[in-house]
Every structure is written in C-alpha cells, then in structure tokens.
Design a protein around this motif. Structure first.
Motif, short mmCIF file in Angstrom:
data_model
loop_
_atom_site.label_atom_id
_atom_site.label_comp_id
_atom_site.label_asym_id
_atom_site.label_seq_id
_atom_site.Cartn_x
_atom_site.Cartn_y
_atom_site.Cartn_z
N ILE A 1 0.82 -1.23 -0.07
CA ILE A 1 0.07 0.03 0.04
C ILE A 1 0.80 1.19 -0.08
O ILE A 1 0.66 2.15 -0.81
N ASN A 2 1.99 1.28 0.98
CA ASN A 2 2.82 2.56 0.84
C ASN A 2 3.69 2.68 -0.26
O ASN A 2 3.98 3.84 -0.54
N GLN A 3 3.79 1.72 -1.17
CA GLN A 3 4.41 1.66 -2.40
C GLN A 3 3.92 2.41 -3.15
O GLN A 3 4.00 3.13 -4.27
N LEU A 4 2.39 2.47 -3.22
CA LEU A 4 1.38 3.12 -4.01
C LEU A 4 1.27 4.70 -3.94
O LEU A 4 0.85 5.45 -4.79
N GLU A 5 1.89 5.08 -3.02
CA GLU A 5 1.97 6.52 -2.40
C GLU A 5 0.63 6.99 -2.44
O GLU A 5 0.46 8.20 -3.04
N PRO A 6 -0.31 6.69 -1.69
CA PRO A 6 -1.62 7.44 -1.81
C PRO A 6 -1.54 8.47 -1.01
O PRO A 6 -0.86 8.82 -0.18
#
Length: 405
Positions: free
Chosen positions: A189-194
């Motif tokens: 999720i964090n790699q998606l940089e929401p």
C-alpha cells in the motif's frame, strides 16, 4: 456457526452424509482396481472415519459453542469450515461426474468404462480439492491491487489526480497474529504512495482482544494526507454473547480507541473537510447501515450536515446495500466506498466477467458500479471470515485515481 439453528446444522450434516454415502458407492469402482484387500479396507475405514468424525465435530461444536473460549472458538469454526468445504465440494463433483458418465456413457466400451471412468472421476474430484487447498494456504494472502481511474465533473481542480487507497474487512482475529502477512500488504500500500487511505469497516471478527499486537503494523500506514475509517457490522460485538451490556460497551470503546491510537480518523456519522488551494472536498463516514438482519446504526443525514456547499463528496459506508437505498437519487454524493461482501471469498472469472453466488444476495457485491453519474466501489476485502481461504477472489487493495472531467 452460532447464527445457524441446530436444525440447519443437522440438515448440513445430513447432506454431508448423503453425499459421502454416494461418493463411497462410486469409490468402490476405483478400489475394485486395487489388488490388496488390506489397502481396500484401510481406504474404506479412513473414508468413514473422516466423514463421521467431521459430522460429530460439527454437531458437538454447535452444542458447546457458548462454552468454548472465544479465541479457540474462532479457530475451531474456521478449521471446520475449511475441512467441510474441502471435503464436500470435491465429493459432490465426483459423485455427479461419475453418475453422468455411467448413465450416459456412449464414448467408452464396457471394458474401458471400468477403468477410464473411475480415473476421470478421481481426477475431477481431486482437481477442486487442490484448488481449495491452494485457496486456503496461498490465495487468501495473495494480495492484489485493483487500479481504478474515475472522472468527475464536480471534482475541484486542486484535487485532480488525487490518489486514494481503499481497504476493507481486515477481520484481524482471522490472521491469528501473523503480523508479517499484513505488514506485507501495508508495504504494498505504501509503495502506491496514496494521498488518502480509507478503511471501510470490519476491523475485527467480534472482539477487541483481536487487536493486541497490531499497533506496530498499523502505524506503518503512511498516506500523504490522512487516514479515515468507518465501522462494519462485526465491529459492534453484536455476534457475541456478553456477560453484560457494559462488557459489550467496553469492547466497542476499545475498538474505537484503537483507531485513535493509530491516527485513523474514525467517522461516526460525521464529515471531515479536506482543503487544498482554497478548494474543498468532503469525506463522509457513516456507521454500519445494512438491510435486515443487519442493524442500521448509520445516519447519513446527520453525517451530511454542513456539507451543502461542498461540491464533491466521498462516502465511506461499510455495506453496499446502503448505496441504492439512501445515496443514489437522494444525495449528490459522487463516490461511495464499501466492503462487507468479501465477494463471498469465491468467484469464477473469465476475461472481464466475474461471477459469484453472492450476487444472488447482494446486487452490488464487488468492483465498480455507476448510476446517474454516481459511483459505488465494493472492495473485496483484505481478510477473511469463516472459510479460511479465497477461491478466485483474491484479497484486494484498491487504488483509485480521481480526475477532473
């Protein structure tokens, strides 16, 4: 299991016995090919030992459910779900295929039938068994990112390109404190940089003690702007037996406190306004609202108070049944995010078509829906409940990019 009556459980056990009796009948055509009498008898004994043991375990668990310690209860229920499904479905397929081949056999000669048909039956029986085993041991934690791009006429220009991640239905008690598994999803999720992270309910199965040890993992969520959450039907403790109303209330308050301690803004029939470059959007969150037998704690009108001048609204509502009942044609909410269904944790997918039996209970059960320029997205869930696996319905992380039309 507590929600099922004893009569229903007995019917289930009767169905298991009938299917196993028929499976045993057709199994004899396969064991007839085995020369060793000892091996034949061993197979027969093990077959009925498993069948009768499973039936006895299901009935015993139902009768003693209230006396079993909650943590052990969850493990026993999920284990029996897994054993029942991994046994029942392959056997019923085996029975059907064997019966069809024997009674409509125009392909093989009589001599060939005695060898080929049992082998075909064995193959088609074992194939779903291995699929189910894969769903239990591999697919239930095989997280998938679904990418969705949506355009909205009323999205303020300052929010063009807003990246939103939605997750739902963690059911942390089912993870059995396997922290590293959820941490893997959090890294993804964090790699998606929401910009925003939304959690749409069912944090636990029933109890606040399921949250022990999870604070470290939850603090790793790192969206750029903020984290929001709403409650699901399992977060209220309605499916458990409590010593008192006070005990139930303490459990509920502990769940709400967990969100606060981990910097999630829990929206309880209320709205948060996000401002950027003097432009605003509203994040509206309601408590659980579902059609009976699910309770309706949500109050959308209360949540919308003071948002009349906000041009763009996102609603977090756990149960997708809420959308057709109170959202479309009743509000100007552009996007509703829900969960709840898990997609039944089972589906068949062919190209862009997806089918699950859950569609006969929920009209909106997975993915994106649109009506009158209002959108609903139903997340398939990140955890599991009951059956300890996923079949063609991988746990979902939803990444949405919102654009100005």
């Amino acid at each position: 299991m507590k929600s099922y009556s004893l009569f229903t459980i007995i019917l289930l056990c009767l169905a298991i016995f009938v299917v196993d009796f028929l499976a045993f009948y057709w199994l004899q055509s396969i064991t007839a090919l085995i020369a060793s009498t000892f091996l034949k008898n061993t197979i027969n004994i093990l077959f009925w030992f498993f069948t009768l043991g499973l039936i006895a375990a299901i009935i015993t668990l139902k009768l003693r459910l209230d006396d079993i310690q909650p943590r052990r209860k969850q493990l026993l229920i999920s284990s029996l779900y897994g054993l029942t499904i991994s046994s029942f479905i392959p056997k019923i397929i085996f029975v059907i295929v064997m019966a069809v081949f024997y009674f409509t056999n125009y392909v093989f000669s009589e001599n060939e039938s005695h060898i080929v048909i049992p082998l075909i039956g064995l193959f088609v029986g074992f194939l779903p068994f291995f699929v189910i085993v894969y769903g239990i041991f591999k697919a239930r934690y095989h997280f998938k990112v679904h990418h969705v791009s949506l355009k909205f006429k009323h999205l303020p220009p300052a929010f063009h390109g807003l990246k939103v991640v939605q997750i739902s239905d963690l059911h942390l008690g089912s993870y059995n404190h396997k922290f590293h598994i959820l941490e893997r999803a959090i890294r993804k999720i964090n790699q998606l940089e929401p910009d925003l992270l939304f959690f749409t309910g069912d944090l636990v199965n029933n109890y606040a003690w399921e949250l022990r040890g999870w604070r470290k993992a939850f603090r790793h969520f790192s969206p750029k702007i903020d984290k929001y959450a709403v409650l699901g039907n399992h977060d209220y403790g309605d499916y458990s037996k409590w010593d008192s109303e006070e005990a139930k209330k303490e459990n509920f308050n502990a769940i709400k406190t967990f969100y606060k301690e981990n910097d999630f803004k829990l929206l309880l029939n209320e709205t948060e306004i996000i401002e950027k470059e003097n432009q605003n959007i509203a994040i509206v969150g309601v408590e659980n609202w579902g059609n009976p037998p699910f309770k309706q704690y949500g109050n959308l009108q209360k949540a919308l108070e003071g948002t009349e001048q906000i041009p763009f609204k996102i609603l977090l509502s756990h149960d997708p049944s809420h959308w057709p009942e109170e959202v479309i044609e009743h509000t100007n909410i552009a996007l509703t995010l829900s969960g709840h269904t898990h997609g039944m944790q089972a589906a068949f997918k062919l190209k862009n078509k997806e089918w699950s039996p859950i569609k006969y209970k929920y009209k909106h059960w997975a993915g994106l829906y649109e009506q009158n320029n209002q959108f609903l997205y139903v997340n398939r869930g990140l955890g599991w409940l009951g059956f300890p696996g996923r079949l063609g319905m991988r746990p979902e992380i939803t990444l949405m990019e919102l654009k100005k039309a």
